[in-house]
Design an enzyme around this catalytic site. Structure first.
Site, PDB file in Angstrom:
ATOM      1  N   ASP A  13      -6.277   8.605  95.509  1.00  0.00           N
ATOM      2  CA  ASP A  13      -6.902   8.775  94.195  1.00  0.00           C
ATOM      3  C   ASP A  13      -8.290   8.134  94.274  1.00  0.00           C
ATOM      4  O   ASP A  13      -8.622   7.462  95.254  1.00  0.00           O
ATOM      5  CB  ASP A  13      -6.052   8.064  93.122  1.00  0.00           C
ATOM      6  CG  ASP A  13      -6.669   8.156  91.728  1.00  0.00           C
ATOM      7  OD1 ASP A  13      -7.168   9.229  91.360  1.00  0.00           O
ATOM      8  OD2 ASP A  13      -6.663   7.139  90.998  1.00  0.00           O
ATOM      9  N   SER A  14      -9.066   8.314  93.215  1.00  0.00           N
ATOM     10  CA  SER A  14     -10.369   7.667  93.150  1.00  0.00           C
ATOM     11  C   SER A  14     -10.215   6.149  93.035  1.00  0.00           C
ATOM     12  O   SER A  14     -11.143   5.408  93.344  1.00  0.00           O
ATOM     13  CB  SER A  14     -11.110   8.170  91.915  1.00  0.00           C
ATOM     14  OG  SER A  14     -10.324   7.926  90.770  1.00  0.00           O
ATOM     15  N   TYR A  45     -14.309   9.428  89.854  1.00  0.00           N
ATOM     16  CA  TYR A  45     -14.555  10.778  90.371  1.00  0.00           C
ATOM     17  C   TYR A  45     -14.890  11.740  89.218  1.00  0.00           C
ATOM     18  O   TYR A  45     -15.587  12.726  89.417  1.00  0.00           O
ATOM     19  CB  TYR A  45     -13.308  11.326  91.078  1.00  0.00           C
ATOM     20  CG  TYR A  45     -13.126  10.896  92.513  1.00  0.00           C
ATOM     21  CD1 TYR A  45     -13.909   9.905  93.098  1.00  0.00           C
ATOM     22  CD2 TYR A  45     -12.137  11.501  93.305  1.00  0.00           C
ATOM     23  CE1 TYR A  45     -13.719   9.528  94.419  1.00  0.00           C
ATOM     24  CE2 TYR A  45     -11.952  11.143  94.621  1.00  0.00           C
ATOM     25  CZ  TYR A  45     -12.732  10.151  95.181  1.00  0.00           C
ATOM     26  OH  TYR A  45     -12.528   9.788  96.493  1.00  0.00           O
ATOM     27  N   GLY A  46     -14.338  11.441  88.059  1.00  0.00           N
ATOM     28  CA  GLY A  46     -14.501  12.338  86.907  1.00  0.00           C
ATOM     29  C   GLY A  46     -15.945  12.577  86.506  1.00  0.00           C
ATOM     30  O   GLY A  46     -16.262  13.535  85.813  1.00  0.00           O
ATOM     31  N   CYS A  76      -4.886  12.726  92.170  1.00  0.00           N
ATOM     32  CA  CYS A  76      -6.041  12.664  91.283  1.00  0.00           C
ATOM     33  C   CYS A  76      -6.336  14.096  90.835  1.00  0.00           C
ATOM     34  O   CYS A  76      -6.460  14.992  91.690  1.00  0.00           O
ATOM     35  CB  CYS A  76      -7.220  12.087  92.062  1.00  0.00           C
ATOM     36  SG  CYS A  76      -8.794  12.176  91.203  1.00  0.00           S
ATOM     37  N   ASN A  77      -6.431  14.298  89.549  1.00  0.00           N
ATOM     38  CA  ASN A  77      -6.696  15.656  89.050  1.00  0.00           C
ATOM     39  C   ASN A  77      -8.106  16.115  89.380  1.00  0.00           C
ATOM     40  O   ASN A  77      -8.322  17.289  89.689  1.00  0.00           O
ATOM     41  CB  ASN A  77      -6.488  15.709  87.537  1.00  0.00           C
ATOM     42  CG  ASN A  77      -5.024  15.695  87.167  1.00  0.00           C
ATOM     43  OD1 ASN A  77      -4.404  16.730  87.032  1.00  0.00           O
ATOM     44  ND2 ASN A  77      -4.455  14.516  87.031  1.00  0.00           N
ATOM     45  N   GLU A 156      -8.948   1.258  83.004  1.00  0.00           N
ATOM     46  CA  GLU A 156      -9.281   0.389  84.150  1.00  0.00           C
ATOM     47  C   GLU A 156      -9.641  -1.022  83.683  1.00  0.00           C
ATOM     48  O   GLU A 156      -9.422  -1.987  84.391  1.00  0.00           O
ATOM     49  CB  GLU A 156     -10.461   0.976  84.937  1.00  0.00           C
ATOM     50  CG  GLU A 156     -10.140   2.266  85.659  1.00  0.00           C
ATOM     51  CD  GLU A 156      -9.652   2.047  87.095  1.00  0.00           C
ATOM     52  OE1 GLU A 156      -9.910   0.987  87.653  1.00  0.00           O
ATOM     53  OE2 GLU A 156      -9.005   2.965  87.621  1.00  0.00           O
ATOM     54  N   CYS A 188      -4.795  13.744  83.934  1.00  0.00           N
ATOM     55  CA  CYS A 188      -5.493  12.682  84.666  1.00  0.00           C
ATOM     56  C   CYS A 188      -4.423  11.656  85.010  1.00  0.00           C
ATOM     57  O   CYS A 188      -3.602  11.300  84.145  1.00  0.00           O
ATOM     58  CB  CYS A 188      -6.574  12.048  83.792  1.00  0.00           C
ATOM     59  SG  CYS A 188      -7.321  10.586  84.549  1.00  0.00           S
ATOM     60  N   THR A 189      -4.426  11.201  86.253  1.00  0.00           N
ATOM     61  CA  THR A 189      -3.316  10.335  86.680  1.00  0.00           C
ATOM     62  C   THR A 189      -3.393   8.925  86.087  1.00  0.00           C
ATOM     63  O   THR A 189      -2.467   8.144  86.230  1.00  0.00           O
ATOM     64  CB  THR A 189      -3.236  10.270  88.222  1.00  0.00           C
ATOM     65  OG1 THR A 189      -4.517   9.888  88.744  1.00  0.00           O
ATOM     66  CG2 THR A 189      -2.837  11.604  88.793  1.00  0.00           C
ATOM     67  N   HIS A 190      -4.494   8.616  85.410  1.00  0.00           N
ATOM     68  CA  HIS A 190      -4.551   7.352  84.673  1.00  0.00           C
ATOM     69  C   HIS A 190      -3.763   7.420  83.349  1.00  0.00           C
ATOM     70  O   HIS A 190      -3.290   6.402  82.861  1.00  0.00           O
ATOM     71  CB  HIS A 190      -5.994   7.001  84.294  1.00  0.00           C
ATOM     72  CG  HIS A 190      -6.787   6.394  85.403  1.00  0.00           C
ATOM     73  ND1 HIS A 190      -7.147   7.080  86.527  1.00  0.00           N
ATOM     74  CD2 HIS A 190      -7.303   5.129  85.540  1.00  0.00           C
ATOM     75  CE1 HIS A 190      -7.860   6.281  87.316  1.00  0.00           C
ATOM     76  NE2 HIS A 190      -7.963   5.102  86.735  1.00  0.00           N
TER      77      HIS A 190
HETATM   78  N1  DGL Z   1      -7.261   9.552  88.212  1.00  0.00           N
HETATM   79  C1  DGL Z   1      -8.344  10.498  88.217  1.00  0.00           C
HETATM   80  C2  DGL Z   1      -7.864  11.884  87.817  1.00  0.00           C
HETATM   81  O1  DGL Z   1      -6.685  12.146  87.783  1.00  0.00           O
HETATM   82  C3  DGL Z   1      -9.471  10.144  87.272  1.00  0.00           C
HETATM   83  C4  DGL Z   1     -10.207   8.899  87.563  1.00  0.00           C
HETATM   84  C5  DGL Z   1     -11.634   9.109  87.868  1.00  0.00           C
HETATM   85  O2  DGL Z   1     -12.407   9.649  87.071  1.00  0.00           O
HETATM   86  O3  DGL Z   1     -11.968   8.702  88.966  1.00  0.00           O
HETATM   87  O4  DGL Z   1      -8.695  12.725  87.554  1.00  0.00           O
END
Ligand code: DGL
Length: 268
Positions: A13-14, A45-46, A76-77, A156, A188-190
């Site tokens: 993931d990011s 990453y988003g 990570c999506n 976060e 989003c995995t968060h």
């Molecule tokens: N966990 C990432 C996702 O599922 C998002 C976090 C990020 O923006 O890096 O997209």
């Protein structure tokens, strides 16, 4: 591809959001050895371009293959949306790949909702992957996609279950685009970390779906299909991050019940 069942599963993931997927994989596949990589140097990453995300994902997948992973889970999506096809093509036959979009889209299409909402990072929403794949499997489905970029930094920073998260969520979930939805996809995995708050907002009137369990089950199905299920764990799971600050260590505790040791790996 000639892999052995005792080779590890790589998950990336990011940052540490992908630990929500790693948790589900530990539950569904307790005999597997895991290698987790959080690209904290490039979080979030988003907010990155698709090209940048593809570049990061290629390098991280290479890292996983150098460590002999039989499977790589893109937890990570944003990375699944931008890089899944590229990884499949680039590393053809070298490992099994699992992304977090397909299993969730399939689970949703099987339910035959009429109107669903998708919340995710800007990168995921702008890629249009959820919108396209849902409509491909269920033509006519009304898909309401909304970028919710404040949620990742909020989580976060540990702003969960407090006044800040409540106000931010009310503002996003009250957006007119999401009016009348029957289900909301947490793309989003968060976001599973704030699922209870999202459920409280809707008070049972909207079904809240995330990719954690469906992705773990998809990983299991693929390993089974290739006779690659491990029978016994041999090593401690390893958790690498590409940039280290004490905050990451603290935030990790929000994501993972187990105490885990983050190892700094200078990939970049
Ligand atoms: N966990 C990432 C996702 O599922 C998002 C976090 C990020 O923006 O890096 O997209």
């Amino acid at each position: 591809m000639s892999h052995q069942p005792n080779q590890p599963i790589g998950i990336f993931d990011s940052g540490i959001g992908g630990l929500t997927v790693a948790n589900a994989i530990m539950r569904v596949l307790p005999n597997e050895d895991l290698i987790y990589f959080g690209d904290t140097a490039h979080l979030p990453y988003g907010e990155k371009s698709a090209d940048a995300i593809r570049y990061y994902a290629l390098r991280i997948a290479k890292f996983m293959l150098e460590r002999h992973c039989k499977m790589v889970v893109i937890a990570c999506n944003s990375a699944s949306s931008a890089a899944y096809r590229v990884l499949l093509e680039f590393f053809k036959g070298q490992a099994l790949f699992v992304n977090v979009v397909d299993p969730l889209v399939e689970a949703v299409a099987a339910r035959h909702f009429e109107r669903v909402g998708v919340i995710a990072t800007k990168a995921t929403i702008q890629s249009g992957v959820y919108q396209q794949q849902l409509l491909h499997l269920q033509p006519g489905l009304d898909v309401r996609a909304l970028a919710t970029p404040l949620l990742v930094p909020m989580i976060e920073e540990g702003f969960v279950r407090n006044e800040v998260s409540q106000v931010v969520l009310e503002s996003y979930l009250g957006h007119p685009d999401l009016a009348g939805i029957q289900a909301l996809l947490l793309a989003c995995t968060h976001y599973p970390l704030i699922k209870p708050e999202i459920e409280a907002f809707y008070q049972g009137s909207v079904e809240i779906l995330d990719s954690t369990d469906v992705v773990a089950l998809e990983a299991k199905r693929k390993l089974e299909a290739h006779n690659l299920l491990n029978d016994q764990r041999r090593h401690a799971h390893r958790f690498f991050i590409s940039d280290y600050t004490p905050t990451f260590e603290q935030t990790t505790r929000i994501f993972c019940q187990e105490d885990i040791l983050l190892e700094y790996y200078p990939m970049w």
